[in-house]
Write a protein that holds these residues in place. Structure first.
Motif, mmCIF file in Angstrom:
data_model
loop_
_atom_site.group_PDB
_atom_site.id
_atom_site.type_symbol
_atom_site.label_atom_id
_atom_site.label_comp_id
_atom_site.label_asym_id
_atom_site.label_seq_id
_atom_site.Cartn_x
_atom_site.Cartn_y
_atom_site.Cartn_z
ATOM 1 N N ASN A 115 4.889 -24.070 -8.725
ATOM 2 C CA ASN A 115 4.250 -23.737 -7.454
ATOM 3 C C ASN A 115 2.810 -24.220 -7.388
ATOM 4 O OD1 ASN A 115 4.020 -21.385 -9.421
ATOM 5 N ND2 ASN A 115 2.478 -20.792 -7.907
ATOM 6 N N LEU A 116 2.187 -24.401 -8.553
ATOM 7 C CA LEU A 116 0.836 -24.953 -8.620
ATOM 8 C C LEU A 116 0.786 -26.004 -9.714
ATOM 9 C CD1 LEU A 116 -1.461 -21.789 -8.353
ATOM 10 C CD2 LEU A 116 -1.457 -23.717 -6.768
ATOM 11 N N GLU A 117 0.226 -27.150 -9.394
ATOM 12 C CA GLU A 117 0.006 -28.160 -10.414
ATOM 13 C C GLU A 117 -1.170 -29.034 -9.996
ATOM 14 O OE1 GLU A 117 3.018 -31.079 -11.023
ATOM 15 O OE2 GLU A 117 3.530 -31.224 -8.891
ATOM 16 N N GLY A 118 -1.666 -29.806 -10.934
ATOM 17 C CA GLY A 118 -2.788 -30.696 -10.635
ATOM 18 C C GLY A 118 -2.842 -31.834 -11.625
ATOM 19 N N THR A 119 -3.692 -32.781 -11.338
ATOM 20 C CA THR A 119 -3.974 -33.857 -12.281
ATOM 21 C C THR A 119 -5.444 -33.782 -12.644
ATOM 22 O OG1 THR A 119 -4.429 -35.438 -10.486
ATOM 23 C CG2 THR A 119 -2.168 -35.340 -11.349
ATOM 24 N N ASN A 120 -5.753 -34.092 -13.885
ATOM 25 C CA ASN A 120 -7.115 -33.984 -14.383
ATOM 26 C C ASN A 120 -7.796 -35.346 -14.372
ATOM 27 O OD1 ASN A 120 -9.280 -32.493 -15.465
ATOM 28 N ND2 ASN A 120 -8.783 -33.187 -17.535
ATOM 29 N N ASN A 121 -8.814 -35.478 -13.529
ATOM 30 C CA ASN A 121 -9.624 -36.712 -13.454
ATOM 31 C C ASN A 121 -8.769 -37.944 -13.144
ATOM 32 O OD1 ASN A 121 -11.924 -35.186 -14.299
ATOM 33 N ND2 ASN A 121 -11.184 -35.356 -16.409
ATOM 34 N N SER A 122 -7.775 -37.776 -12.275
ATOM 35 C CA SER A 122 -6.930 -38.916 -11.927
ATOM 36 C C SER A 122 -6.143 -38.615 -10.666
ATOM 37 C CB SER A 122 -5.962 -39.250 -13.069
ATOM 38 O OG SER A 122 -5.057 -38.181 -13.282
ATOM 39 N N TYR A 123 -5.615 -39.685 -10.070
ATOM 40 C CA TYR A 123 -4.729 -39.583 -8.911
ATOM 41 C C TYR A 123 -3.436 -40.268 -9.298
ATOM 42 C CZ TYR A 123 -2.919 -40.348 -4.161
ATOM 43 O OH TYR A 123 -2.141 -40.368 -3.026
ATOM 44 N N SER A 124 -2.333 -39.523 -9.365
ATOM 45 C CA SER A 124 -1.095 -40.068 -9.911
ATOM 46 C C SER A 124 0.063 -40.092 -8.922
ATOM 47 C CB SER A 124 -0.684 -39.268 -11.157
ATOM 48 O OG SER A 124 -0.457 -37.914 -10.815
ATOM 49 N N LEU A 125 -0.170 -39.760 -7.649
ATOM 50 C CA LEU A 125 0.911 -39.795 -6.671
ATOM 51 C C LEU A 125 1.351 -41.225 -6.412
ATOM 52 C CD1 LEU A 125 -0.282 -37.189 -4.010
ATOM 53 C CD2 LEU A 125 1.237 -36.834 -5.943
ATOM 54 N N SER A 126 2.628 -41.389 -6.098
ATOM 55 C CA SER A 126 3.119 -42.732 -5.797
ATOM 56 C C SER A 126 2.803 -43.160 -4.369
ATOM 57 C CB SER A 126 4.637 -42.795 -6.037
ATOM 58 O OG SER A 126 5.307 -41.813 -5.272
ATOM 59 N N CYS A 127 2.409 -42.219 -3.508
ATOM 60 C CA CYS A 127 1.960 -42.582 -2.163
ATOM 61 C C CYS A 127 0.498 -43.004 -2.246
ATOM 62 C CB CYS A 127 2.152 -41.424 -1.190
ATOM 63 S SG CYS A 127 1.685 -39.795 -1.837
ATOM 64 N N ASP A 128 0.170 -44.140 -1.622
ATOM 65 C CA ASP A 128 -1.169 -44.708 -1.729
ATOM 66 C C ASP A 128 -2.192 -43.851 -1.000
ATOM 67 O OD1 ASP A 128 -0.208 -46.852 -3.184
ATOM 68 O OD2 ASP A 128 0.123 -48.098 -1.407
ATOM 69 N N ALA A 129 -3.324 -43.636 -1.642
ATOM 70 C CA ALA A 129 -4.420 -42.915 -1.009
ATOM 71 C C ALA A 129 -4.997 -43.739 0.137
ATOM 72 C CB ALA A 129 -5.505 -42.594 -2.031
ATOM 73 N N TYR A 130 -5.715 -43.090 1.008
ATOM 74 C CA TYR A 130 -6.256 -43.740 2.209
ATOM 75 C C TYR A 130 -7.353 -44.742 1.854
ATOM 76 C CZ TYR A 130 -8.679 -44.194 6.704
ATOM 77 O OH TYR A 130 -9.272 -44.695 7.826
ATOM 78 N N GLY A 131 -7.440 -45.819 2.647
ATOM 79 C CA GLY A 131 -8.543 -46.770 2.529
ATOM 80 C C GLY A 131 -8.649 -47.406 1.160
ATOM 81 N N ALA A 132 -9.843 -47.318 0.567
ATOM 82 C CA ALA A 132 -10.102 -47.930 -0.742
ATOM 83 C C ALA A 132 -9.492 -47.146 -1.882
ATOM 84 C CB ALA A 132 -11.608 -48.082 -0.957
ATOM 85 N N GLY A 133 -8.917 -45.974 -1.591
ATOM 86 C CA GLY A 133 -8.247 -45.204 -2.626
ATOM 87 C C GLY A 133 -8.969 -43.920 -2.980
#
Length: 335
Positions: A115-133
């Motif tokens: 129900n709760l999770e996170g990533t530490n000092n990183s972005y690991s989703l396969s959907c691209d972040a907006y703009g420059a990332g």
């Protein structure tokens, strides 16, 4: 008969004009008064502008926390059923795709046990972040739960049908009348992250999130510009029975069997524009950005390859505000 008129002068015979020295003294005093008044105005204007910037930073921070806090507080809420362990049709990230949506990762929406999770000092989703990332060294936070309002069964929307004993995840429009028959709540899945660009301006960071939407699919939303960094830690109950946090750990460092009962979040907010004559000389230490504990490293760039866990020392002309909030989870006990 002639009349004569006598013009009488009212000037004193002892009256004299202003001397050059007196005039210079008067001009000097006047100039000093004008300069003082101007300086008071400039200082007042500067104080007002600084107060306005600080007020906007506080407003941005309050809004960001106000969006995240109620979402986190209600995590692990699943309608009538207590705990997600008895909800059918869910699937973890390590299992085969369970019917989507998978544009942000396999079973990213259906992993109800987490129900709760996170990533530490990183972005690991396969959907691209907006703009420059996404900001490279910022954390992410994912919240999964049921909506607090009752909904009608709707095709193309991931929903939870629940009773006091069990539940099931469905998206075919129901009806919620068999195995089990009960209450319908929309499934809420939000992943918060910090992006390098905002919709309003490139190179202006913003707090964004991927949210579960109709389709079902994940859609990108900008929450508010000005958020430069986000760090989180999970408060854990190692026994899984007390709902009291015995310590706080970074995402990805959860001991086996530990229950997340609280989330501590740090939000660093940056002013919209640089400020003339101002230099931010502070060293920001928060979350796991503790330079002293990590080889005394400081970084001026949160997107640098070695920025993770280093203290942040920007040394630029942007004014900043760092805020922190610890959020207790109402439905912490129960899986």
């Amino acid at each position: 008969m002639k009349r004569s008129f006598e013009i009488t002068s009212f000037c004193s015979p002892n009256q004299a004009g202003v001397s050059l020295i007196e005039l210079m003294v008067a001009v000097t005093i006047g100039a000093i008064l004008i300069f003082g008044a101007t300086q008071v105005y400039v200082d007042s204007r500067k104080t007002y502008e600084t107060s306005e910037i600080v007020a906007r930073l506080q407003e941005t921070a309050r809004y960001a926390i106000a969006v995240i806090e109620p979402d986190v507080r209600m995590s692990n809420y699943w309608g009538l059923v207590k705990g997600s362990g008895v909800i059918a049709n869910q699937a973890s990230a390590s299992e085969a795709p369970g019917g989507g949506p998978d544009n942000c990762g396999i079973n990213h929406a259906r992993d109800l046990l987490t129900n709760l999770e996170g990533t530490n000092n990183s972005y690991s989703l396969s959907c691209d972040a907006y703009g420059a990332g996404a900001v490279e060294s910022a954390d992410t936070l994912t919240v999964r739960r049921a909506a607090t309002t009752i909904a009608a069964a709707t095709a193309g929307t991931l929903q939870i049908c629940s009773t006091r004993m069990m539940g099931r995840l469905f998206s075919d429009g129901g009806p919620c009348t068999a195995a089990p028959a009960g209450q319908v709540n929309d499934l809420i899945v939000n992943t918060y992250y910090v992006d390098r660009d905002s919709v309003q301006q490139e190179d202006a960071p913003a707090l964004r999130r991927w949210s579960l939407a109709a389709g079902p699919s994940f859609s990108s939303q900008e929450i508010i510009p000005g958020v430069e960094d986000m760090q989180i830690q999970f408060g854990i109950d190692t026994t899984g029975t007390s709902a009291i946090a015995s310590r706080y750990v970074n995402p990805g460092s959860l001991p086996t069997g530990a229950q997340i009962v609280a989330v501590r979040i740090w939000i660093l907010v940056r002013a919209e524009n640089p400020e003339v004559g101002f230099i931010d000389g502070r060293v920001y230490e928060y979350g796991d950005r503790i330079g002293e504990k990590n080889g005394n490293c400081n970084t001026a760039d949160l997107n640098a390859t070695d920025a993770a866990t280093c203290a942040y020392a920007p040394a630029d002309s942007f004014r900043r505000l760092l805020v922190s909030r610890t959020i207790q989870i109402r439905n912490a006990i129960g899986t």
